[in-house]
Scaffold this motif. Structure first.
Motif, short mmCIF file in Angstrom:
data_model
loop_
_atom_site.label_atom_id
_atom_site.label_comp_id
_atom_site.label_asym_id
_atom_site.label_seq_id
_atom_site.Cartn_x
_atom_site.Cartn_y
_atom_site.Cartn_z
N UNK A 36 -61.63 -1.43 -15.69
CA UNK A 36 -61.07 -1.99 -17.21
C UNK A 36 -61.56 -3.36 -17.88
N UNK A 37 -62.53 -3.30 -18.88
CA UNK A 37 -63.31 -4.95 -18.93
C UNK A 37 -61.85 -5.39 -20.07
N UNK A 38 -61.84 -6.56 -19.52
CA UNK A 38 -61.18 -7.60 -20.00
C UNK A 38 -61.57 -8.72 -20.55
N UNK A 39 -61.14 -9.82 -21.23
CA UNK A 39 -61.46 -10.98 -22.35
C UNK A 39 -60.18 -11.31 -22.52
N UNK A 40 -59.86 -12.90 -21.49
CA UNK A 40 -58.61 -13.15 -22.01
C UNK A 40 -59.13 -14.88 -21.27
N UNK A 41 -58.56 -15.79 -22.47
CA UNK A 41 -58.52 -17.10 -22.05
C UNK A 41 -59.73 -17.25 -22.49
N UNK A 42 -61.12 -16.47 -22.85
CA UNK A 42 -62.07 -17.08 -22.52
C UNK A 42 -62.86 -16.84 -22.04
N UNK A 43 -62.31 -16.04 -20.61
CA UNK A 43 -63.45 -15.26 -19.72
C UNK A 43 -63.53 -13.76 -19.22
N UNK A 44 -64.17 -13.56 -19.56
CA UNK A 44 -64.71 -11.65 -19.07
C UNK A 44 -63.97 -11.16 -17.70
N UNK A 45 -63.79 -10.01 -17.49
CA UNK A 45 -63.90 -9.79 -16.09
C UNK A 45 -63.63 -8.66 -15.70
N UNK A 46 -62.82 -7.61 -15.04
CA UNK A 46 -62.86 -6.40 -14.97
C UNK A 46 -61.16 -6.02 -13.95
N UNK A 47 -60.26 -5.13 -14.57
CA UNK A 47 -59.23 -4.84 -14.08
C UNK A 47 -59.22 -3.23 -13.37
N UNK A 48 -58.75 -2.77 -12.34
CA UNK A 48 -58.92 -1.66 -11.92
C UNK A 48 -57.86 -0.91 -11.97
N UNK A 49 -57.41 0.04 -12.96
CA UNK A 49 -56.86 0.54 -12.83
C UNK A 49 -56.90 2.47 -11.95
N UNK A 50 -56.28 2.21 -11.40
CA UNK A 50 -56.40 4.04 -9.93
C UNK A 50 -55.53 5.15 -10.12
N UNK A 51 -56.27 5.96 -10.13
CA UNK A 51 -55.30 7.61 -10.38
C UNK A 51 -54.71 7.89 -8.96
N UNK A 52 -53.33 8.88 -9.63
CA UNK A 52 -52.34 8.61 -8.70
C UNK A 52 -52.98 9.48 -7.24
N UNK A 53 -53.82 10.04 -7.45
CA UNK A 53 -54.82 10.65 -6.13
C UNK A 53 -55.24 10.34 -5.21
N UNK A 54 -54.96 8.51 -5.60
CA UNK A 54 -55.89 7.79 -4.12
C UNK A 54 -54.33 6.99 -3.27
N UNK A 55 -53.25 7.81 -3.58
CA UNK A 55 -52.24 7.62 -2.10
C UNK A 55 -52.59 8.55 -1.43
N UNK A 56 -53.13 9.59 -1.64
CA UNK A 56 -53.73 10.71 -0.59
C UNK A 56 -54.61 9.62 0.33
N UNK A 57 -54.96 8.35 0.63
CA UNK A 57 -56.14 8.29 0.96
C UNK A 57 -55.18 7.66 2.08
#
Length: 260
Positions: free
Chosen positions: A232-253
């Motif tokens: 998920x792209x974001x821009x905060x305080x002049x900086x841009x980047x990505x945050x990762x949102x995980x689906x609950x199915x990742x818990x199985x791994x």
């Protein structure tokens, strides 16, 4: 004034990052001071200190999860007791007023909402979610599920309603998930000595599973990770980047042995 404090776990708190900013300290030095308070206290007093300071994480300007502490009035008072100078005294007074004002606000009884008005408001919110999602999808060229999830969060916060039941209705193949590294750590029992979720441990295990990798200072999804997460792209305080949102199915791994 109340931007100095917030509500966490039904009590008025401020953060170590706020203290560092307003008292012109480096955040790492504030964290060290809190650590010293905990470690130098008598054994019988340590549980009391632990209740004053609550470890957590917060994304920095690059989207990286960094350790912070929330502290109640007692913890704040203990921490800044030795801060001297005219500016320090001024900020101590401002914080005292902010804590007092927020505490009074918490003590005011909340009126029960009109259920008929609430129902109409929810219906309006659902329609606004649809329109907002369409705009997000068109303007930012993101997947429909991601646009819906973002719209639910934005509209839900605006209307003051819980949109969690609606998130479950997003088709599984489109659902981007809402678990960040801190939430994953909590679900997996990856906790610090004070019992708080450790996002760093969750990130390390996600990398060990081949789901993400470090690019510079940021975590980015691998091809394998795209099946379980969404950047998920974001821009905060002049900086841009990505945050990762995980689906609950990742818990199985995490229940399976890692292949070497």
């Amino acid at each position: 004034m109340n931007e100095l404090v917030t509500i966490n776990d039904k009590q008025v708190v401020t953060s170590s990052r706020n203290v560092a900013e307003h008292f012109e300290k480096q955040h790492k030095h504030v964290l060290d001071s809190i650590k010293n308070l905990m470690e130098s206290a008598d054994e019988k007093d340590r549980p009391k200190i632990g209740q004053m300071f609550m470890e957590s994480t917060e994304p920095d300007s690059y989207g990286r999860e960094q350790k912070i502490y929330y502290m109640n009035w007692k913890g704040f008072s203990l921490l800044v007791m030795g801060f001297t100078g005219a500016k320090a005294i001024s900020w101590k007074l401002k914080y005292a007023d902010a804590f007092e004002a927020m505490q009074k606000q918490l003590a005011v009884p909340q009126l029960a909402p009109n259920p008929h008005y609430r129902t109409r408001m929810i219906g309006t919110a659902v329609r606004d979610i649809g329109k907002t999602a369409e705009s997000i999808e068109r303007v930012f060229a993101v997947k429909h599920g991601m646009a819906l999830a973002s719209a639910m969060e934005m509209v839900g916060e605006s209307y003051g309603i819980d949109t969690a039941p609606l998130k479950r209705l997003i088709p599984a193949e489109e659902n981007p998930g809402y678990l960040n590294a801190t939430m994953l750590a909590g679900k997996l029992g990856l906790l610090s000595k004070t019992g708080n979720p450790k996002a760093s441990d969750a990130n390390a295990k996600l990398a060990e599973l081949g789901l993400q990798k470090k690019e510079g200072k940021e975590w980015r999804l691998t091809d394998k990770g795209r099946e379980y997460g969404e950047e998920k792209p974001f821009t905060r305080n002049g900086h841009s980047g990505y945050n990762i949102g995980w689906n609950e199915k990742v818990l199985v791994l995490f229940e399976q042995p890692v292949k070497v």
